[in-house]
Design an enzyme around this catalytic site. Structure first.
Site, PDB file in Angstrom:
ATOM      1  N   LYS A  17       0.829  -1.333   0.076  1.00 21.48           N
ATOM      2  CA  LYS A  17      -0.029   0.071  -0.055  1.00 21.48           C
ATOM      3  C   LYS A  17       0.962   1.285  -0.238  1.00 21.48           C
ATOM      4  CE  LYS A  17      -0.707  -0.155   5.003  1.00 21.48           C
ATOM      5  NZ  LYS A  17       0.041   0.757   5.324  1.00 21.48           N
ATOM      6  N   ARG A  92      -6.691   3.444  11.633  1.00 24.03           N
ATOM      7  CA  ARG A  92      -6.385   2.132  11.728  1.00 24.03           C
ATOM      8  C   ARG A  92      -7.352   1.498  12.518  1.00 24.03           C
ATOM      9  NH1 ARG A  92      -0.831   1.864  10.230  1.00 24.03           N
ATOM     10  NH2 ARG A  92       0.224   0.000  10.595  1.00 24.03           N
ATOM     11  N   ARG A 131      11.537  -7.349   2.699  1.00 21.60           N
ATOM     12  CA  ARG A 131      11.812  -6.043   3.177  1.00 21.60           C
ATOM     13  C   ARG A 131      12.574  -5.992   4.323  1.00 21.60           C
ATOM     14  NH1 ARG A 131       6.681  -2.689   4.634  1.00 21.60           N
ATOM     15  NH2 ARG A 131       7.031  -3.382   6.531  1.00 21.60           N
ATOM     16  N   ARG A 137      14.013  -2.393   8.662  1.00 20.11           N
ATOM     17  CA  ARG A 137      13.149  -1.505   9.515  1.00 20.11           C
ATOM     18  C   ARG A 137      13.054  -2.519  10.788  1.00 20.11           C
ATOM     19  NH1 ARG A 137       7.519   0.244   7.018  1.00 20.11           N
ATOM     20  NH2 ARG A 137       6.668  -0.697   9.079  1.00 20.11           N
ATOM     21  N   ARG A 148       1.851  -6.833  14.353  1.00 23.83           N
ATOM     22  CA  ARG A 148       1.267  -5.933  13.478  1.00 23.83           C
ATOM     23  C   ARG A 148       0.157  -6.630  12.458  1.00 23.83           C
ATOM     24  NH1 ARG A 148       6.358  -4.634  11.358  1.00 23.83           N
ATOM     25  NH2 ARG A 148       5.455  -3.801   9.664  1.00 23.83           N
TER      26      ARG A 148
HETATM   27  P1  ADP Z   1       2.858  -1.194   8.464  1.00 23.69           P
HETATM   28  O1  ADP Z   1       1.664  -1.214   7.895  1.00 23.69           O
HETATM   29  O2  ADP Z   1       4.001  -2.149   8.042  1.00 23.69           O
HETATM   30  O3  ADP Z   1       2.514  -1.839  10.123  1.00 23.69           O
HETATM   31  P2  ADP Z   1       3.224   1.560   8.876  1.00 23.69           P
HETATM   32  O4  ADP Z   1       4.309   2.457   8.411  1.00 23.69           O
HETATM   33  O5  ADP Z   1       1.752   2.070   8.415  1.00 23.69           O
HETATM   34  O6  ADP Z   1       3.693   0.286   8.700  1.00 23.69           O
HETATM   35  O7  ADP Z   1       3.129   1.774  10.699  1.00 23.69           O
HETATM   36  C1  ADP Z   1       4.184   1.427  11.531  1.00 23.69           C
HETATM   37  C2  ADP Z   1       4.007   1.559  12.886  1.00 23.69           C
HETATM   38  O8  ADP Z   1       3.601   2.978  13.316  1.00 23.69           O
HETATM   39  C3  ADP Z   1       2.807   0.759  13.409  1.00 23.69           C
HETATM   40  O9  ADP Z   1       3.219  -0.380  13.582  1.00 23.69           O
HETATM   41  C4  ADP Z   1       2.192   1.769  14.696  1.00 23.69           C
HETATM   42  O10 ADP Z   1       3.245   1.642  15.496  1.00 23.69           O
HETATM   43  C5  ADP Z   1       2.694   3.105  14.029  1.00 23.69           C
HETATM   44  N1  ADP Z   1       1.230   3.807  13.472  1.00 23.69           N
HETATM   45  C6  ADP Z   1       1.063   4.104  12.037  1.00 23.69           C
HETATM   46  N2  ADP Z   1      -0.070   4.420  11.875  1.00 23.69           N
HETATM   47  C7  ADP Z   1      -0.767   4.432  13.101  1.00 23.69           C
HETATM   48  C8  ADP Z   1      -1.771   4.833  13.643  1.00 23.69           C
HETATM   49  N3  ADP Z   1      -3.005   5.082  12.620  1.00 23.69           N
HETATM   50  N4  ADP Z   1      -2.402   4.530  14.709  1.00 23.69           N
HETATM   51  C9  ADP Z   1      -1.504   4.040  15.560  1.00 23.69           C
HETATM   52  N5  ADP Z   1      -0.149   3.692  15.516  1.00 23.69           N
HETATM   53  C10 ADP Z   1       0.136   3.867  14.099  1.00 23.69           C
END
Ligand code: ADP
Length: 198
Positions: A17, A92, A131, A137, A148
């Protein structure tokens, strides 16, 4: 090309995404607002926010809703997001959906479309492992990835039915070449009268 599209892209970790979101937003001339990117940038720069969220991200947990929503609200109130944006990673969970609805309603706006990237769990895991070796990461450990994905299934997947009830979800097959997937998204958005991407 510029657009007034207000979009959300959602899909499990490893669904691609992030990559597709950037492509779609560039084609439409709208900014990407990625909460993950915002948090990672703050961690890298050592800001107060970064210090607050480092351990949370490393564990694969969610940052508290109020904090996350405040950051997104600030970002969406900047000039470049006035005529559209593509959200990646927010909302989320259903609490965050409520927050987003409230602050979009303040400016008489609403999401126009939700792009749901459909990818089987096995394929997601495979891409995430790749990745992890390529990008390193810190939240791409086996444990954090599994956590996650669980959060995605338990908390994020339910937001899709909320948006389905509003008739704005486009379910896109996320398996195939990057260009094919972008083209599928383009076709779905075009059917809603939103830009031509390719
Ligand atoms: P991924 O989809 O691989 O988990 P993201 O870059 O979207 O990676 O998010 C990485 C981390 O950032 C999440 O695991 C969380 O800790 C935090 N995070 C991102 N977006 C949110 C959100 N909307 N609410 C709470 N935490 C978030």
């Amino acid at each position: 090309m510029t657009s007034t599209a207000r979009l959300l892209i959602v899909g499990p970790q490893g669904s691609g995404k992030g990559t597709q979101g950037v492509r779609v937003a560039e084609a439409l001339g709208i900014p990407v607002v990625s909460t993950g990117d915002i948090f990672r940038a703050n961690i890298k720069e050592g800001t107060d926010l970064g210090k607050k969220v480092t351990a949370i991200l490393d564990a694969g947990d969610l940052v508290p809703d109020e904090l996350t929503s405040e950051i997104v609200r600030d970002r969406l109130s900047q000039d470049d997001a006035a005529s559209g944006f593509l959200l990646d990673g927010y909302p989320r969970n259903t609490v965050q959906v409520g927050h987003l609805d409230a602050f979009l309603a303040d400016s008489d706006a609403a999401l126009d479309a939700v792009i749901l990237l459909d990818v089987p769990r096995e394929e997601s895991l495979e891409r995430l492992r790749l990745r992890a070796t390529e990008q390193g990461r810190s939240d791409d450990t086996d444990e954090a990835i599994a956590h996650r994905l669980d959060i995605y299934e338990n908390e994020t997947a339910p937001i899709i039915s909320v948006y389905e009830q509003r008739g704005i979800v486009d379910r896109i097959d996320g398996v195939g070449s990057l260009d094919d997937i972008t083209a599928r998204i383009s076709t779905a958005l075009a059917a809603r009268g939103i830009g031509q991407l390719v």
